[in-house]
Design an enzyme around this catalytic site. Structure first.
Site, mmCIF file in Angstrom:
data_model
loop_
_atom_site.group_PDB
_atom_site.id
_atom_site.type_symbol
_atom_site.label_atom_id
_atom_site.label_comp_id
_atom_site.label_asym_id
_atom_site.label_seq_id
_atom_site.Cartn_x
_atom_site.Cartn_y
_atom_site.Cartn_z
ATOM 1 N N ALA A 174 42.233 39.878 42.117
ATOM 2 C CA ALA A 174 42.942 40.486 40.995
ATOM 3 C C ALA A 174 44.177 39.648 40.707
ATOM 4 O O ALA A 174 44.682 38.948 41.587
ATOM 5 C CB ALA A 174 43.354 41.899 41.378
ATOM 6 N N GLY A 226 39.210 40.645 45.252
ATOM 7 C CA GLY A 226 38.243 41.062 44.244
ATOM 8 C C GLY A 226 37.236 39.970 43.893
ATOM 9 O O GLY A 226 36.139 40.276 43.408
HETATM 10 N N1 CO8 Z 1 46.796 36.386 41.062
HETATM 11 C C1 CO8 Z 1 47.605 35.727 40.227
HETATM 12 N N2 CO8 Z 1 47.843 34.387 40.307
HETATM 13 C C2 CO8 Z 1 47.201 33.714 41.270
HETATM 14 C C3 CO8 Z 1 46.325 34.346 42.194
HETATM 15 C C4 CO8 Z 1 46.135 35.762 42.045
HETATM 16 N N3 CO8 Z 1 45.278 36.453 42.813
HETATM 17 N N4 CO8 Z 1 45.853 33.414 43.054
HETATM 18 C C5 CO8 Z 1 46.414 32.246 42.684
HETATM 19 N N5 CO8 Z 1 47.222 32.415 41.616
HETATM 20 C C6 CO8 Z 1 48.005 31.420 40.915
HETATM 21 C C7 CO8 Z 1 49.266 31.009 41.698
HETATM 22 O O1 CO8 Z 1 50.283 31.947 41.501
HETATM 23 C C8 CO8 Z 1 49.543 29.662 41.087
HETATM 24 O O2 CO8 Z 1 50.121 29.827 39.819
HETATM 25 P P1 CO8 Z 1 51.667 29.307 39.538
HETATM 26 O O3 CO8 Z 1 51.634 27.845 39.877
HETATM 27 O O4 CO8 Z 1 51.848 29.615 38.101
HETATM 28 O O5 CO8 Z 1 52.508 30.117 40.464
HETATM 29 C C9 CO8 Z 1 48.156 29.077 40.844
HETATM 30 O O6 CO8 Z 1 47.261 30.201 40.826
HETATM 31 C C10 CO8 Z 1 47.710 28.125 41.920
HETATM 32 O O7 CO8 Z 1 47.827 28.796 43.168
HETATM 33 P P2 CO8 Z 1 48.652 28.188 44.419
HETATM 34 O O8 CO8 Z 1 49.757 27.312 43.949
HETATM 35 O O9 CO8 Z 1 49.009 29.341 45.304
HETATM 36 O O10 CO8 Z 1 47.499 27.273 45.062
HETATM 37 P P3 CO8 Z 1 47.356 26.893 46.626
HETATM 38 O O11 CO8 Z 1 46.282 25.868 46.669
HETATM 39 O O12 CO8 Z 1 48.663 26.614 47.236
HETATM 40 O O13 CO8 Z 1 46.796 28.250 47.305
HETATM 41 C C11 CO8 Z 1 45.406 30.207 47.467
HETATM 42 C C12 CO8 Z 1 45.533 28.770 46.944
HETATM 43 C C13 CO8 Z 1 45.352 30.201 48.998
HETATM 44 C C14 CO8 Z 1 44.096 30.799 46.911
HETATM 45 C C15 CO8 Z 1 46.620 31.055 47.012
HETATM 46 O O14 CO8 Z 1 46.757 30.890 45.608
HETATM 47 C C16 CO8 Z 1 46.502 32.530 47.275
HETATM 48 O O15 CO8 Z 1 46.664 32.966 48.415
HETATM 49 N N6 CO8 Z 1 46.235 33.346 46.224
HETATM 50 C C17 CO8 Z 1 46.195 34.774 46.343
HETATM 51 C C18 CO8 Z 1 44.842 35.209 46.810
HETATM 52 C C19 CO8 Z 1 44.793 36.697 47.080
HETATM 53 O O16 CO8 Z 1 45.547 37.258 47.846
HETATM 54 N N7 CO8 Z 1 43.805 37.355 46.418
HETATM 55 C C20 CO8 Z 1 43.544 38.745 46.635
HETATM 56 C C21 CO8 Z 1 44.263 39.534 45.616
HETATM 57 S S1 CO8 Z 1 44.190 41.248 46.000
HETATM 58 C C22 CO8 Z 1 42.842 41.799 45.189
HETATM 59 O O17 CO8 Z 1 42.035 41.058 44.668
HETATM 60 C C23 CO8 Z 1 42.645 43.275 45.109
HETATM 61 C C24 CO8 Z 1 43.939 44.053 45.187
HETATM 62 C C25 CO8 Z 1 44.609 44.149 43.831
HETATM 63 C C26 CO8 Z 1 45.917 44.894 43.872
HETATM 64 C C27 CO8 Z 1 47.096 44.058 43.447
HETATM 65 C C28 CO8 Z 1 48.387 44.819 43.644
HETATM 66 C C29 CO8 Z 1 49.663 43.962 43.599
#
Ligand code: CO8
Length: 259
Positions: A65, A110
Site C-alpha cells: 500500500a 499488499g
Molecule cells: N508506499 C509509498 N512509497 C513507497 C513505498 C510504499 N509502500 N515503497 C517504496 N516507496 C517509495 C519510496 O518512498 C521512494 O520514494 P521517494 O524517493 O520519493 O521517497 C521510492 O519508492 C523508492 O524507494 P526507496 O528509496 O525506499 O528504495 P530502496 O531501494 O532504498 O528500498 C524498499 C526499497 C526496501 C522496497 C523500501 O522502499 C521499502 O521498504 N518500502 C516499503 C515497503 C513496505 O513496507 N510495504 C508494505 C506496506 S504495508 C501494506 O502494504 C499494508 C498496510 C497498509 C497500511 C498503511 C498504513 C500507514
C-alpha cells in the site's frame, strides 16, 4: 484507460495487467486499488479472456500500500481502506479465469498479498517477497495471515510475519510461496506462455477446478469430496466435455466453446 499507473495488454485470450509506478516501486495508491477491483469484476464476465497475468515494472512488482497516503489517516479512513483492499483481493481471488502473478521485483505487504490472491506465482531470480507490516506496528490485512499459511504452512508463515523479513526467490520456491523462479528477462515470456497454455484448456472445467480446490480447502474432506463429484457430474453434461471426449476419440484437437 484503467488508471494512469495501470496498463493492459491483450495477447490473444490472455490479458496482461501491469502496474507502472516505478518512482514509488509500484505502491498502490490514489485509486489504484479501486481500478484493479473494477477491472477484476469486469473481466470475470468476459469469456474471451481465459487467463490473466499480473506484473510490475522495473525493480518492483508492488511494494505494498502507499504508506505515504495512509500516513496520519484516522481509524475510519483506515477501515474504509481495509474494506476497499478486501474487495480487490477477493475480486482477484474469485476470478473464474486462471491468474498468474509474474513477480519481477519487490512484492511487499499488499504486493505480496496481491500475488497470493493469484492462482500461480512465477518469480524472477532477483525478486524479494515479504510481509513487513510488523515493522509498522501492524499485521498483514490483505489475506497475508490466511493465504500465506495455506501455501507454506503455519510455522513458516509465522516466522515470516513475525520477523517481517524479505525472502529471496530461491527461498520463496523452497517454501512453496512461488511455483518457480527464472531469469528476470525470461519471466514475462514464461508467464505468458503458461497463461496461453491454460487459456487453451476447457474454460468451464478450469473455472470449476479452481472453485472446487479453493472452496474445498475451506471444507471438511467428506463434503469437499461430495462437492467435487457433484461439480464433475455437471461438467460431464457440458458441450465442452462432449467435445473434449470426442476429440480424444477422433484423435484431433478439441475446440472448446465454454458451454
Ligand atoms: N508506499 C509509498 N512509497 C513507497 C513505498 C510504499 N509502500 N515503497 C517504496 N516507496 C517509495 C519510496 O518512498 C521512494 O520514494 P521517494 O524517493 O520519493 O521517497 C521510492 O519508492 C523508492 O524507494 P526507496 O528509496 O525506499 O528504495 P530502496 O531501494 O532504498 O528500498 C524498499 C526499497 C526496501 C522496497 C523500501 O522502499 C521499502 O521498504 N518500502 C516499503 C515497503 C513496505 O513496507 N510495504 C508494505 C506496506 S504495508 C501494506 O502494504 C499494508 C498496510 C497498509 C497500511 C498503511 C498504513 C500507514
Amino acid at each position: 484507460m484503467l488508471h494512469p499507473h495501470i496498463e493492459l495488454q491483450r495477447f490473444g485470450a490472455v490479458e496482461l495487467l501491469r502496474i507502472r509506478r516505478e518512482d514509488a516501486l509500484g505502491a498502490l495508491g490514489d485509486g489504484m486499488i479501486e481500478a484493479i477491483t473494477d477491472y477484476a469484476i469486469g473481466v470475470a464476465g468476459r469469456s474471451e479472456i481465459r487467463a490473466l497475468v499480473l506484473t510490475g515494472t522495473g525493480r518492483s512488482f508492488v511494494a505494498g500500500a502507499d504508506i505515504k497516503i495512509y500516513h496520519g489517516a484516522g481509524l475510519g479512513d483506515f477501515n474504509a481502506y481495509q474494506r476497499r483492499s478486501r474487495r480487490m483481493f477477493d475480486a482477484i481471488a474469485g476470478l473464474p479465469q486462471a491468474t498468474i502473478a509474474a513477480v519481477n521485483g519487490y512484492a511487499l505487504g499488499g504486493g505480496f498479498e496481491l500475488a497470493l490472491s493469484c492462482d500461480l506465482i512465477l518469480i524472477s531470480d532477483k525478486a524479494k517477497l515479504g510481509l513487513p507490516e510488523i515493522k509498522l506496528g501492524l499485521l498483514p490485512g490483505g489475506g497475508g495471515t490466511q493465504r500465506l499459511p495455506r501455501l507454506v504452512g503455519a510455522m513458516r508463515a509465522k516466522e515470516l510475519i513475525f520477523s517481517g523479513r524479505m525472502i529471496s526467490a530461491a527461498e520463496a520456491v523452497a517454501y512453496g510461496a512461488a511455483l518457480e523462479a527464472c531469469a528476470p528477462d525470461d519471466l514475462l515470456g514464461r508467464a505468458l506462455t503458461l497463461a496461453n497454455e491454460l487459456a487453451e484448456k476447457a474454460p468451464l472445467a478450469l473455472a470449476e477446478a479452481k472453485r472446487v480446490i479453493d472452496d474445498g480447502l475451506e471444507a471438511a474432506l467428506p463434503s469437499a469430496l461430495t462437492f467435487e463429484q457433484r461439480v464433475l457430474g455437471a461438467l460431464y453434461a457440458t458441450d465442452d466435455a462432449k467435445e473434449g471426449i470426442a476429440a480424444f476419440v477422433e484423435k484431433r484437437l478439441p475446440n472448446f466453446s465454454a458451454r
